[in-house]
Design an enzyme around this catalytic site. Structure first.
Site, mmCIF file in Angstrom:
data_model
loop_
_atom_site.group_PDB
_atom_site.id
_atom_site.type_symbol
_atom_site.label_atom_id
_atom_site.label_comp_id
_atom_site.label_asym_id
_atom_site.label_seq_id
_atom_site.Cartn_x
_atom_site.Cartn_y
_atom_site.Cartn_z
ATOM 1 C CG ASN A 258 15.090 -59.411 8.160
ATOM 2 O OD1 ASN A 258 15.059 -60.243 9.056
ATOM 3 N ND2 ASN A 258 15.073 -59.736 6.886
ATOM 4 C CG ASP A 285 21.560 -53.930 8.330
ATOM 5 O OD1 ASP A 285 21.579 -53.494 7.156
ATOM 6 O OD2 ASP A 285 20.755 -54.809 8.706
ATOM 7 C CG HIS A 289 13.243 -47.930 4.777
ATOM 8 N ND1 HIS A 289 13.251 -48.562 3.556
ATOM 9 C CD2 HIS A 289 13.733 -48.840 5.661
ATOM 10 C CE1 HIS A 289 13.705 -49.799 3.692
ATOM 11 N NE2 HIS A 289 14.017 -49.983 4.956
#
Length: 397
Positions: A258, A285, A289
């Site tokens: 995103n 960025d 995860h």
């Protein structure tokens, strides 16, 4: 050998380091090029609060492997650094575990909820800027007040620009791939419309304003025109937005981030923006995860990919080597531009073999996150060593 004709310090206005003794310890028979330590103004280290995704120790080791000596750590943590007490939790772990310079952000709003401003005045001396990254500030008046206070404090507002009312449940770009595969798309307007709003507010308040991870051609043009009008605005984009587009998508969570990968014309506009100086910084960025969170396909996987270990090889291989972007432009966007805008020290260097060719394999990553859109791609450029303040902080075994 050390290729001194390729030392890239003088054109950046930096002193060339005395690195001969350290480089002499590297394997012979290779040609090494020394670059200033890179600075990444957009990194998610996930600690405190989410150490199952990444830790400050693992994230900074990964950054050092990628040639970075300074990173700015985003505030979507637990606790969110919206007060000095909450920031102190993060600062303690940085002091204990970081192997490179880590410069934290303070949140713009309490809990990044967009309902009340954080304690900007108390945070200001200890943060590199203010951001609610991961969430856009939806209220115009809230953003205006944040800019007024940041201006008074001499701090940057660093904006994740996303209009929630335009998302409509989307999770990849609203383009040809989404239409062909039955996915819900995110329109480019959800990014560029908040940028347009914030540029109006920056003009009104005089605030120094930086736009995170732009991905759309309209965003490039808005910022280009704002710079021409004299606004104090800068921006960044990521290696994946410069080199990939939605034609590269696969049904795999490692392609979900995103903002999303957009159209080929958006990617081309980003490259043009880098060339003409509209885009100041290349920022990864880096958003790790767990494997489970990234295993649910495009629709259900968590947003975010990793990239701090592959950033330079990717832009070097797919932008510099084909002759699309000069190496000097890339290096400025990785070093002096972010350092000057965010007040970061450039306090080290890294040693690269630009003739080394290999395939990106996440199993080799030092980051706990393994979801990379560049998995399996062949790239050029391998970092052999990163040095900060005279100390080796990473070395290839």
């Amino acid at each position: 050998m050390l290729n001194r004709s390729d030392l890239r310090f003088e054109f950046l206005g930096l002193p060339t380091p005395d690195c001969g003794d350290i480089v002499s310890s590297l394997p012979q028979g290779r040609e090494y090029t020394v670059f200033p330590g890179f600075a990444d103004v957009h990194v998610h280290l996930r600690e405190p609060g989410f150490s199952y995704k990444e830790t400050i120790a693992s994230g900074t080791r990964a950054a050092a492997r990628g040639g970075y000596t300074a990173v700015c750590a985003m505030p979507n943590l637990n606790p969110v650094p919206d007060t000095v007490e909450h920031l102190a939790v993060q600062e303690e772990r940085i002091a204990r575990d970081a192997c490179i310079g880590v410069y934290p952000y303070g949140a713009i709003t309490l809990g990044e909820k967009g309902e009340a401003l954080a304690d900007l005045e108390a945070l200001a001396p200890r943060v590199c800027g203010f951001s609610d990254d991961g969430r856009g500030v939806q209220s115009r008046e809230m953003m205006r007040e944040a800019m007024v206070r940041a201006k008074a404090l001499g701090k940057l507002i660093v904006a994740h620009c996303e209009d929630n009312s335009l998302l409509r449940g989307g999770y990849i770009h609203d383009g040809r791939y989404a239409a062909a595969h039955g996915h819900r798309g995110i329109c480019s307007e959800s990014e560029w419309r908040p940028i347009a709003r914030d540029l109006e507010l920056a003009a009104e308040t005089g605030c120094a304003y930086h736009v995170c991870h732009i991905s759309a051609k309209e965003s490039v043009e808005l910022i280009r025109q704002a710079k021409k009008s004299g606004l104090d605005v800068t921006c960044e984009t990521g290696p994946h937005y410069l080199t990939l587009d939605d034609s590269c998508l696969q049904e795999d969570g490692r392609f979900k981030m995103n903002p999303p990968l957009r159209d080929r014309t958006d990617r081309e506009a980003l490259v043009e923006g880098l060339l003409d100086g509209t885009i100041d910084c290349i920022a990864t960025d880096h958003a790790p995860h767990s494997a489970e969170e990234k295993s649910r396909g495009l629709e259900q996987s968590a947003m975010g990919v990793v990239g701090i270990e592959t950033a330079f090889p990717v832009v070097y291989s797919f932008l510099v080597k084909p002759g699309l972007v000069p190496l000097e432009t890339v290096l400025k966007a990785l070093t002096v531009n972010p350092a000057r805008r965010f007040g970061l020290p450039l306090e080290g260097w890294s040693v690269w073999d630009l003739n080394a060719r290999y395939v990106i394999n996440p199993k080799d990553f030092l980051s706990q996150g393994k979801a990379s859109p560049f998995t399996g791609m062949e790239v050029w450029g391998k970092n052999w060593m990163t040095v900060r303040n005279g100390q080796i902080v990473w070395k290839l075994d």
